[in-house]
Design a protein around this motif. Structure first.
Motif, PDB file in Angstrom:
ATOM      1  N   VAL A   1      19.813  36.280  33.655  1.00 47.90           N
ATOM      2  CA  VAL A   1      18.466  36.642  34.226  1.00 47.90           C
ATOM      3  C   VAL A   1      18.373  35.489  35.233  1.00 47.90           C
TER       4      VAL A   1
ATOM      5  N   GLY B   1      20.280  43.396  40.459  1.00 51.35           N
ATOM      6  CA  GLY B   1      19.071  44.434  40.336  1.00 51.35           C
ATOM      7  C   GLY B   1      17.867  44.663  38.922  1.00 51.35           C
ATOM      8  N   ARG B   2      17.277  45.258  39.815  1.00 55.25           N
ATOM      9  CA  ARG B   2      15.998  45.454  38.306  1.00 55.25           C
ATOM     10  C   ARG B   2      16.932  46.650  37.384  1.00 55.25           C
TER      11      ARG B   2
ATOM     12  N   ARG C   1      16.034  48.615  33.775  1.00 51.11           N
ATOM     13  CA  ARG C   1      14.754  48.356  32.767  1.00 51.11           C
ATOM     14  C   ARG C   1      15.200  48.594  31.237  1.00 51.11           C
TER      15      ARG C   1
ATOM     16  N   GLU D   1      11.616  44.664  31.494  1.00 50.77           N
ATOM     17  CA  GLU D   1      12.422  45.399  33.015  1.00 50.77           C
ATOM     18  C   GLU D   1      12.689  43.700  33.335  1.00 50.77           C
ATOM     19  N   LEU D   2      13.998  43.166  33.259  1.00 54.02           N
ATOM     20  CA  LEU D   2      14.642  41.994  33.724  1.00 54.02           C
ATOM     21  C   LEU D   2      15.261  42.101  35.287  1.00 54.02           C
ATOM     22  N   SER D   3      15.148  41.735  36.190  1.00 54.22           N
ATOM     23  CA  SER D   3      16.048  41.242  37.249  1.00 54.22           C
ATOM     24  C   SER D   3      17.133  40.480  36.603  1.00 54.22           C
TER      25      SER D   3
ATOM     26  N   SER E   1      19.136  50.974  28.067  1.00 54.81           N
ATOM     27  CA  SER E   1      18.796  50.813  29.354  1.00 54.81           C
ATOM     28  C   SER E   1      19.268  51.731  30.591  1.00 54.81           C
TER      29      SER E   1
ATOM     30  N   GLY F   1      11.885  38.592  34.818  1.00 56.17           N
ATOM     31  CA  GLY F   1      11.479  39.641  34.391  1.00 56.17           C
ATOM     32  C   GLY F   1      10.277  40.160  34.214  1.00 56.17           C
ATOM     33  N   ARG F   2       9.806  41.084  33.035  1.00 56.92           N
ATOM     34  CA  ARG F   2       7.794  41.433  32.614  1.00 56.92           C
ATOM     35  C   ARG F   2       8.179  42.442  31.975  1.00 56.92           C
TER      36      ARG F   2
END
Length: 124
Positions: A92, A113-114, A116, A104-106, A51, A95-96
């Motif tokens: 979490v 934070g976001r 990757r 990518e997760l928030s 990450s 995410g996408r």
């Protein structure tokens, strides 16, 4: 229904019929469920991920994580849950999927934070 009452009214005022609004809402829910399943599969299929997470006592720009599990649930267009690493975990809040090898997760409290995540360091 995914859309709020105000959003539904605005869509109707724009000339969109109720059946179309409901179909769009259903499509959002399905896309969210699919994204959550793909995110869980990304973490479940790997023992280690990398990450770009900013970690307080690390000088490295890329972090290595051993994943225990990723457990997500959805509601309308929200993805929430918990990502557990070998020694710690984090909520979490969204995410996408970016590619087959990168997501990518928030992340919630402690990270805020976001972030990757990738299967390979070079993907970051």
């Amino acid at each position: 229904m995914h859309f709020t009452q105000r959003e539904q009214q605005a869509l109707r005022d724009a000339g969109i019929d109720q059946d179309t609004i409901e179909a769009a809402s259903d499509a959002v829910v399905t896309a969210t469920d699919d994204a959550a399943a793909a995110l869980e599969a990304f973490f479940d299929s790997r023992g280690t991920v990398y990450s770009d997470m900013d970690i307080a006592h690390s000088s490295s720009e890329i972090q290595e994580h051993t994943v225990e599990y990723c457990d997500l649930f959805t509601h309308a267009d929200d993805i929430r849950g918990y990502l557990r690493f070998d020694t710690w975990g984090v909520p979490v809040e969204g995410g996408r999927v970016l590619t087959d090898e990168k997501v990518e997760l928030s992340l919630g409290p402690t990270v805020h934070g976001r972030v990757r995540f990738a299967a390979d360091e070079d993907a970051l």
